[in-house]
Write a protein that holds these residues in place. Structure first.
Motif, PDB file in Angstrom:
ATOM      1  N   ARG A   1       1.005  -1.174  -0.057  1.00  0.00           N
ATOM      2  CA  ARG A   1      -0.059  -0.044   0.118  1.00  0.00           C
ATOM      3  C   ARG A   1       0.834   1.270   0.009  1.00  0.00           C
ATOM      4  O   ARG A   1       2.305   1.133   0.284  1.00  0.00           O
ATOM      5  CB  ARG A   1      -0.716  -0.125   1.237  1.00  0.00           C
ATOM      6  CG  ARG A   1      -0.159   0.041   2.664  1.00  0.00           C
ATOM      7  CD  ARG A   1      -0.850   0.173   3.849  1.00  0.00           C
ATOM      8  NE  ARG A   1      -0.398  -0.068   5.067  1.00  0.00           N
ATOM      9  CZ  ARG A   1       0.379   0.651   5.657  1.00  0.00           C
ATOM     10  NH1 ARG A   1       0.896   1.836   4.741  1.00  0.00           N
ATOM     11  NH2 ARG A   1       1.258   0.491   6.666  1.00  0.00           N
ATOM     12  N   GLU A   2       0.443   2.478  -0.073  1.00  0.00           N
ATOM     13  CA  GLU A   2       0.957   3.690  -0.081  1.00  0.00           C
ATOM     14  C   GLU A   2       1.491   3.722   1.496  1.00  0.00           C
ATOM     15  O   GLU A   2       0.688   3.494   2.267  1.00  0.00           O
ATOM     16  CB  GLU A   2       0.077   4.871  -0.352  1.00  0.00           C
ATOM     17  CG  GLU A   2      -0.185   4.919  -1.911  1.00  0.00           C
ATOM     18  CD  GLU A   2      -0.860   6.207  -2.472  1.00  0.00           C
ATOM     19  OE1 GLU A   2      -0.593   7.212  -1.894  1.00  0.00           O
ATOM     20  OE2 GLU A   2      -1.587   5.992  -3.158  1.00  0.00           O
ATOM     21  N   GLU A   3       2.481   4.249   1.355  1.00  0.00           N
ATOM     22  CA  GLU A   3       3.131   4.674   2.804  1.00  0.00           C
ATOM     23  C   GLU A   3       2.102   5.820   3.536  1.00  0.00           C
ATOM     24  O   GLU A   3       1.868   6.739   2.849  1.00  0.00           O
ATOM     25  CB  GLU A   3       4.414   5.235   2.502  1.00  0.00           C
ATOM     26  CG  GLU A   3       5.371   5.432   3.823  1.00  0.00           C
ATOM     27  CD  GLU A   3       6.733   6.189   3.676  1.00  0.00           C
ATOM     28  OE1 GLU A   3       6.843   7.347   3.542  1.00  0.00           O
ATOM     29  OE2 GLU A   3       7.547   5.282   3.075  1.00  0.00           O
TER      30      GLU A   3
ATOM     31  N   GLU B   1       4.292  11.709  -5.357  1.00  0.00           N
ATOM     32  CA  GLU B   1       2.925  11.389  -4.857  1.00  0.00           C
ATOM     33  C   GLU B   1       2.350   9.928  -5.478  1.00  0.00           C
ATOM     34  O   GLU B   1       2.675   9.684  -6.565  1.00  0.00           O
ATOM     35  CB  GLU B   1       2.015  12.382  -5.301  1.00  0.00           C
ATOM     36  CG  GLU B   1       0.604  12.252  -4.993  1.00  0.00           C
ATOM     37  CD  GLU B   1      -0.223  13.359  -5.310  1.00  0.00           C
ATOM     38  OE1 GLU B   1      -1.606  12.929  -5.252  1.00  0.00           O
ATOM     39  OE2 GLU B   1       0.078  14.611  -5.603  1.00  0.00           O
ATOM     40  N   GLY B   2       2.118   9.295  -4.433  1.00  0.00           N
ATOM     41  CA  GLY B   2       1.449   7.845  -4.771  1.00  0.00           C
ATOM     42  C   GLY B   2       2.621   7.010  -5.025  1.00  0.00           C
ATOM     43  O   GLY B   2       2.121   5.698  -5.491  1.00  0.00           O
ATOM     44  N   LEU B   3       3.958   7.305  -4.731  1.00  0.00           N
ATOM     45  CA  LEU B   3       5.058   6.508  -5.284  1.00  0.00           C
ATOM     46  C   LEU B   3       5.953   6.087  -3.945  1.00  0.00           C
ATOM     47  O   LEU B   3       7.099   5.749  -4.227  1.00  0.00           O
ATOM     48  CB  LEU B   3       5.659   7.036  -6.373  1.00  0.00           C
ATOM     49  CG  LEU B   3       4.909   6.756  -7.817  1.00  0.00           C
ATOM     50  CD1 LEU B   3       5.514   7.633  -8.691  1.00  0.00           C
ATOM     51  CD2 LEU B   3       4.341   5.598  -8.031  1.00  0.00           C
TER      52      LEU B   3
ATOM     53  N   LEU C   1       5.893   3.310  -1.225  1.00  0.00           N
ATOM     54  CA  LEU C   1       5.120   1.829  -0.995  1.00  0.00           C
ATOM     55  C   LEU C   1       5.908   1.187   0.026  1.00  0.00           C
ATOM     56  O   LEU C   1       6.857   1.450   0.609  1.00  0.00           O
ATOM     57  CB  LEU C   1       5.019   1.316  -2.237  1.00  0.00           C
ATOM     58  CG  LEU C   1       4.592   1.740  -3.651  1.00  0.00           C
ATOM     59  CD1 LEU C   1       4.816   0.653  -4.556  1.00  0.00           C
ATOM     60  CD2 LEU C   1       3.245   2.330  -3.446  1.00  0.00           C
TER      61      LEU C   1
ATOM     62  N   THR D   1       9.835  -1.691   1.673  1.00  0.00           N
ATOM     63  CA  THR D   1       9.630  -0.435   1.370  1.00  0.00           C
ATOM     64  C   THR D   1      10.406  -0.137   0.120  1.00  0.00           C
ATOM     65  O   THR D   1      11.389  -0.496  -0.067  1.00  0.00           O
ATOM     66  CB  THR D   1      10.198   0.717   2.522  1.00  0.00           C
ATOM     67  OG1 THR D   1       9.826   1.938   2.253  1.00  0.00           O
ATOM     68  CG2 THR D   1      11.726   0.438   2.775  1.00  0.00           C
TER      69      THR D   1
ATOM     70  N   ARG E   1      10.414   3.795  -2.555  1.00  0.00           N
ATOM     71  CA  ARG E   1      10.131   5.176  -2.775  1.00  0.00           C
ATOM     72  C   ARG E   1      10.813   5.675  -4.124  1.00  0.00           C
ATOM     73  O   ARG E   1      11.781   5.038  -4.336  1.00  0.00           O
ATOM     74  CB  ARG E   1      10.595   5.998  -1.734  1.00  0.00           C
ATOM     75  CG  ARG E   1       9.879   5.974  -0.624  1.00  0.00           C
ATOM     76  CD  ARG E   1      10.603   6.958   0.584  1.00  0.00           C
ATOM     77  NE  ARG E   1       9.703   7.126   1.640  1.00  0.00           N
ATOM     78  CZ  ARG E   1       9.785   8.111   2.755  1.00  0.00           C
ATOM     79  NH1 ARG E   1      11.284   8.778   2.700  1.00  0.00           N
ATOM     80  NH2 ARG E   1       9.117   8.344   3.739  1.00  0.00           N
TER      81      ARG E   1
ATOM     82  N   ALA F   1       5.900  -0.812  -7.958  1.00  0.00           N
ATOM     83  CA  ALA F   1       6.499   0.516  -8.318  1.00  0.00           C
ATOM     84  C   ALA F   1       6.512   0.984  -9.754  1.00  0.00           C
ATOM     85  O   ALA F   1       6.146   2.349  -9.899  1.00  0.00           O
ATOM     86  CB  ALA F   1       8.011   0.745  -7.556  1.00  0.00           C
TER      87      ALA F   1
ATOM     88  N   ARG G   1       2.871   1.520 -11.254  1.00  0.00           N
ATOM     89  CA  ARG G   1       2.259   2.783 -10.421  1.00  0.00           C
ATOM     90  C   ARG G   1       3.083   3.973 -11.038  1.00  0.00           C
ATOM     91  O   ARG G   1       2.253   5.030 -11.448  1.00  0.00           O
ATOM     92  CB  ARG G   1       2.378   2.754  -8.884  1.00  0.00           C
ATOM     93  CG  ARG G   1       1.415   1.797  -8.312  1.00  0.00           C
ATOM     94  CD  ARG G   1       1.386   1.874  -6.724  1.00  0.00           C
ATOM     95  NE  ARG G   1       0.966   0.918  -6.039  1.00  0.00           N
ATOM     96  CZ  ARG G   1       0.456   1.248  -4.813  1.00  0.00           C
ATOM     97  NH1 ARG G   1       0.274   2.354  -4.355  1.00  0.00           N
ATOM     98  NH2 ARG G   1      -0.582  -0.048  -4.523  1.00  0.00           N
TER      99      ARG G   1
ATOM    100  N   ARG H   1       1.013   6.579 -13.677  1.00  0.00           N
ATOM    101  CA  ARG H   1       0.912   7.931 -13.439  1.00  0.00           C
ATOM    102  C   ARG H   1       1.346   9.010 -14.484  1.00  0.00           C
ATOM    103  O   ARG H   1       1.731  10.031 -14.488  1.00  0.00           O
ATOM    104  CB  ARG H   1       1.570   8.547 -11.925  1.00  0.00           C
ATOM    105  CG  ARG H   1       0.840   7.941 -10.704  1.00  0.00           C
ATOM    106  CD  ARG H   1       1.301   8.060  -9.796  1.00  0.00           C
ATOM    107  NE  ARG H   1       0.555   7.604  -8.443  1.00  0.00           N
ATOM    108  CZ  ARG H   1      -0.257   8.557  -7.879  1.00  0.00           C
ATOM    109  NH1 ARG H   1      -0.392   9.851  -8.171  1.00  0.00           N
ATOM    110  NH2 ARG H   1      -1.011   7.959  -6.886  1.00  0.00           N
TER     111      ARG H   1
END
Length: 178
Positions: free
Chosen positions: A5-7, A43-45, A47, A58, A60, A96, A99, A103
């Motif tokens: 999920r998103e962090e 944004e949104g990236l 995880l 994790t 990012r 990642a 997503r 985007r």
């Protein structure tokens, strides 16, 4: 069951502890860190993978650019050492990348182990004219085009372009976790 999920802000202390376990306390001395300092992930990236409420992995992605050409910088990717070899790192990478593509981002760059990241399409070839803001082993500086031509002819030194951390935000949480 593992959930990606998103962090969220509450993940940051556990994320920092996981990164220290995986990379040691000198991880912040790396050139990639110069591009992340004081910035928010894209944004949104950012995880997180969790199991039974515990952060177990994790990754990012961060906004960067070279001579006005935007890209994302991936890192760090970390998986709890006791879960190495179970495919969670690959799952995090695929998520990642998907997503970022969804985007509309054009390219992802990273510094990492070429044999590991090649399976996801990363290569040193598009990075020939790019440089990090500090020392980096050239064979570990890799790129992936999410859109054809996104890295064609790009050159210069990478610079951070992401949003700055607000005082007391995630950066404040990070400092308190250290």
């Amino acid at each position: 069951m593992i959930k990606i999920r998103e962090e969220i802000a509450a993940d940051v202390p556990a994320r920092e502890l996981l990164l220290d376990r995986c990379f040691g306390e000198r991880r912040t001395a790396k050139s990639s860190e110069r591009l992340r300092e004081g910035r928010l992930p894209a944004e949104g990236l950012a995880l997180t993978a969790e199991r039974d409420g515990a952060v177990i992995a994790t990754v990012r992605l961060w906004h960067v650019e070279a001579n006005g050409r935007p890209a994302l910088l991936l890192g760090p990717l970390a998986v709890a050492p006791e879960l190495h070899g179970e495919g969670l790192g690959g799952t995090m990478m695929r998520e990642a990348i998907a997503r970022a593509a969804d985007r509309g981002h054009g390219a992802i760059l990273l510094v990492g182990d070429a044999p590991y990241y090649q399976r996801f399409g990363f290569s040193a070839a598009p990075m020939a004219e790019l440089a990090m803001p500090g020392p980096v082993e050239r064979e570990r500086f890799l790129g992936l085009e999410l859109r054809d031509g996104a890295l064609a002819g790009v050159s210069g030194v990478l610079k951070p372009t992401g949003a700055l951390v607000a005082t007391g935000g995630m950066d404040g949480l990070r400092r308190r976790a250290a």
